[in-house]
Write a protein that holds these residues in place. Structure first.
Motif, PDB file in Angstrom:
ATOM      1  N   ASP A  44     -30.473 -58.759 -33.473  1.00  0.00           N
ATOM      2  CA  ASP A  44     -30.978 -60.098 -33.186  1.00  0.00           C
ATOM      3  C   ASP A  44     -32.313 -60.240 -33.916  1.00  0.00           C
ATOM      4  OD1 ASP A  44     -32.033 -62.456 -32.173  1.00  0.00           O
ATOM      5  OD2 ASP A  44     -31.281 -62.120 -30.156  1.00  0.00           O
ATOM      6  N   LYS A  45     -32.242 -60.631 -35.184  1.00  0.00           N
ATOM      7  CA  LYS A  45     -33.443 -60.649 -36.017  1.00  0.00           C
ATOM      8  C   LYS A  45     -34.468 -61.654 -35.511  1.00  0.00           C
ATOM      9  CE  LYS A  45     -30.948 -59.104 -40.111  1.00  0.00           C
ATOM     10  NZ  LYS A  45     -30.931 -58.997 -41.572  1.00  0.00           N
ATOM     11  N   VAL A  55     -27.658 -47.969 -46.046  1.00  0.00           N
ATOM     12  CA  VAL A  55     -26.221 -48.220 -46.210  1.00  0.00           C
ATOM     13  C   VAL A  55     -25.650 -49.132 -45.133  1.00  0.00           C
ATOM     14  CG1 VAL A  55     -25.875 -46.046 -47.419  1.00  0.00           C
ATOM     15  CG2 VAL A  55     -25.528 -46.131 -44.942  1.00  0.00           C
ATOM     16  N   ALA A  56     -26.376 -49.332 -44.040  1.00  0.00           N
ATOM     17  CA  ALA A  56     -25.907 -50.257 -43.009  1.00  0.00           C
ATOM     18  C   ALA A  56     -25.883 -51.681 -43.572  1.00  0.00           C
ATOM     19  CB  ALA A  56     -26.816 -50.195 -41.786  1.00  0.00           C
ATOM     20  N   PRO A  57     -24.961 -52.526 -43.111  1.00  0.00           N
ATOM     21  CA  PRO A  57     -24.927 -53.913 -43.590  1.00  0.00           C
ATOM     22  C   PRO A  57     -26.200 -54.663 -43.198  1.00  0.00           C
ATOM     23  CG  PRO A  57     -23.414 -53.618 -41.742  1.00  0.00           C
ATOM     24  CD  PRO A  57     -23.892 -52.242 -42.135  1.00  0.00           C
ATOM     25  N   ASP A  58     -26.511 -55.685 -43.960  1.00  0.00           N
ATOM     26  CA  ASP A  58     -27.719 -56.464 -43.717  1.00  0.00           C
ATOM     27  C   ASP A  58     -27.771 -56.991 -42.284  1.00  0.00           C
ATOM     28  OD1 ASP A  58     -30.108 -58.131 -44.736  1.00  0.00           O
ATOM     29  OD2 ASP A  58     -28.772 -59.655 -43.879  1.00  0.00           O
ATOM     30  N   SER A  59     -26.634 -57.345 -41.727  1.00  0.00           N
ATOM     31  CA  SER A  59     -26.582 -57.881 -40.368  1.00  0.00           C
ATOM     32  C   SER A  59     -27.061 -56.869 -39.331  1.00  0.00           C
ATOM     33  CB  SER A  59     -25.152 -58.318 -40.025  1.00  0.00           C
ATOM     34  OG  SER A  59     -24.257 -57.218 -40.164  1.00  0.00           O
ATOM     35  N   ARG A 108     -34.141 -53.405 -50.811  1.00  0.00           N
ATOM     36  CA  ARG A 108     -33.325 -52.562 -49.954  1.00  0.00           C
ATOM     37  C   ARG A 108     -33.595 -52.933 -48.501  1.00  0.00           C
ATOM     38  NH1 ARG A 108     -31.398 -51.338 -54.143  1.00  0.00           N
ATOM     39  NH2 ARG A 108     -30.684 -49.301 -54.940  1.00  0.00           N
ATOM     40  N   SER A 109     -32.576 -53.443 -47.823  1.00  0.00           N
ATOM     41  CA  SER A 109     -32.619 -53.649 -46.370  1.00  0.00           C
ATOM     42  C   SER A 109     -33.827 -54.453 -45.910  1.00  0.00           C
ATOM     43  CB  SER A 109     -32.564 -52.307 -45.644  1.00  0.00           C
ATOM     44  OG  SER A 109     -31.413 -51.583 -46.005  1.00  0.00           O
ATOM     45  N   GLY A 110     -34.133 -55.518 -46.640  1.00  0.00           N
ATOM     46  CA  GLY A 110     -35.215 -56.413 -46.241  1.00  0.00           C
ATOM     47  C   GLY A 110     -36.581 -56.041 -46.752  1.00  0.00           C
ATOM     48  N   ILE A 111     -36.681 -54.966 -47.543  1.00  0.00           N
ATOM     49  CA  ILE A 111     -37.954 -54.528 -48.110  1.00  0.00           C
ATOM     50  C   ILE A 111     -37.848 -54.508 -49.630  1.00  0.00           C
ATOM     51  CG2 ILE A 111     -39.573 -52.598 -48.326  1.00  0.00           C
ATOM     52  CD1 ILE A 111     -38.935 -51.806 -45.489  1.00  0.00           C
ATOM     53  N   VAL A 112     -38.904 -54.950 -50.301  1.00  0.00           N
ATOM     54  CA  VAL A 112     -39.010 -54.820 -51.749  1.00  0.00           C
ATOM     55  C   VAL A 112     -39.735 -53.507 -52.043  1.00  0.00           C
ATOM     56  CG1 VAL A 112     -39.913 -55.802 -53.868  1.00  0.00           C
ATOM     57  CG2 VAL A 112     -39.084 -57.318 -52.060  1.00  0.00           C
TER      58      VAL A 112
END
Length: 440
Positions: free
Chosen positions: A294-295, A150-154, A127-131
């Protein structure tokens, strides 16, 4: 002050411990998705006092199992990724993501031993960059439809960092709105246009007033605590003048997360996850309501402070958190640099690896901490009695949870609740992804 027995009840998290049993009823962050990047997606993890191995098989499926091989106890974190699972290098026993033993190749031909062997394995999802993993019994709860999920990955970015102390004192720093005026005080205000990715460095919403000025000059907030269906909402009010009020809304999501504003465009959803009784990781999802995150910049900023592969802080007990006496005299309240994560780390680690709460004396500004501890103790006791606890929701209830609203801004003093509600709604209306959900 509380008793030593109650302190132990709230803080100890190993298998069989009452608080540990409660926390195992919820999804827990296990690792960042980034930690499984590279040619060998296998990682040893320790969670709630248990040693586990997280892996992604050749088909891209995640697995989370106990780390000791059920044959002779060898370390599966050194296993080979092959054959649809993880193979122990000691004797070649192979396990799939469900923990089922698929092969025991050293056994005689025709042996059925593998059919009787199953390693303890646990549900795991991204979920959103976390396992996230679930270590409890029965079916795990559903994920609420909060913004960070619920926000997009971007529009999200995930990171973590290690604290050398118990999870509860790490969490409680986020349930204490008053400390920001002191622990995070800066004596000069910087250009707020350069504040991207930095907490407490931009301007408060609906104003040009730097948040550093607000915290420094208005250091006696009125704190209101409101019970909610997800935990509690804290509102910190700072009266600026007869007309204007600084309003900061933060949230505690039971059992061990908070959702707070980072800036006018971004929020932080942060979990404090026990490694064991005396250490924990914070995991954070930064969620943007405006443009994509800006990841690269966010990651680079944080890697200045944290060292891979274990996300250990570069400033820590061993080097005095970078404390500088001249800086404390002229630049910051702590003398520990400009990153507030270091300030928080010092505050919670300096209490000891497990804070002795029999020696504390709480004040009016600690009302959120007092309310949370009551909620926690009740949930522990209810769990011990076989009853339910907050936020153990079903899939058909997930859509009932949104937000939660998290605002830092300046509005009319006469109605601060109306201000934060309107500010939250306006931010959602202007957001591509959040506005699409308003009519859902």
């Amino acid at each position: 002050m509380i008793s030593a027995e109650l302190n132990d009840l709230m803080t100890r998290v190993g298998p069989g411990a009452p608080a540990g049993t409660l926390l195992r009823r919820y999804w827990q962050p296990v690792a960042l998705v980034d930690e499984l990047a590279g040619p060998r997606p296998v990682k040893a993890v320790r969670l709630l006092g248990q040693d586990l191995v997280l892996f992604r098989d050749e088909h891209g499926h995640l697995g989370l199992m106990d780390r000791d091989c059920p044959h002779r106890g060898a370390d599966l974190a050194y296993g080979r990724l092959e054959g649809g699972g993880l193979r122990c290098p000691f004797h070649g026993w192979l396990f799939d993501k469900s923990g089922q033993c698929l092969e025991t190749p050293a056994e005689p031909a025709g042996s059925k031993l593998c059919t009787r062997i199953r390693q303890a394995a646990y549900p795991v999802v991204e979920r959103s960059g976390i396992v996230f993993g679930y270590l409890g019994d029965g079916e795990p709860p559903a994920f609420p439809e909060f913004d960070c999920f619920v926000a997009p990955d971007s529009h999200t970015f995930a990171f973590k960092g290690l604290f050398d102390c118990n999870w509860l004192q790490a969490l409680e720093v986020g349930i204490d709105p008053a400390h920001a005026s002191y622990l995070h005080r800066f004596f000069q205000d910087e250009d707020t246009s350069e504040s991207y990715g930095k907490q407490f460095r931009g301007a408060s919403a609906d104003s040009s007033m730097p948040i550093t000025q607000v915290l420094r000059e208005y250091d006696r907030p009125e704190i209101r605590v409101h019970p909610t269906d997800y935990g509690m909402r804290l509102t910190a009010l700072r009266q600026l003048n007869d007309r204007d009020m600084h309003v900061r809304v933060t949230n505690v999501v039971f059992p061990q997360a908070f959702v707070i504003p980072m800036s006018s465009e971004m929020t932080i959803s942060q979990w404090h996850v026990p490694v064991d009784d005396t250490s924990c990781y914070w995991y954070a999802i930064f969620t943007s309501f405006t443009g994509p995150v800006d990841k690269q910049q966010m990651r680079a900023q944080r890697l200045e402070l944290y060292e891979l592969p274990d996300y250990v802080p570069r400033k820590n007990r061993a080097n005095g958190y970078g404390y500088d006496v001249q800086e404390q005299l002229t630049e910051t309240y702590t003398g520990m640099g400009m990153d507030i994560n270091v300030h928080d780390q010092w505050a919670v680690e300096s209490q000891g690896r497990i804070q002795d709460r029999t020696r504390e004396h709480l004040g009016t500004t600690d009302k959120g901490i007092i309310a949370y501890r009551k909620l926690l103790v009740k949930a522990i006791e209810d769990t011990q009695a076989g009853e339910s606890a907050p936020m153990l929701i079903r899939a058909d209830e997930a859509a009932n949870f949104s937000g939660p609203p998290s605002i830092d801004g300046i509005g009319l003093a006469e109605n601060p609740d109306a201000y934060w509600r309107d500010a939250d709604l306006e931010r959602r209306r202007k957001s591509d992804w959040a506005s699409a959900r308003l009519g859902a």
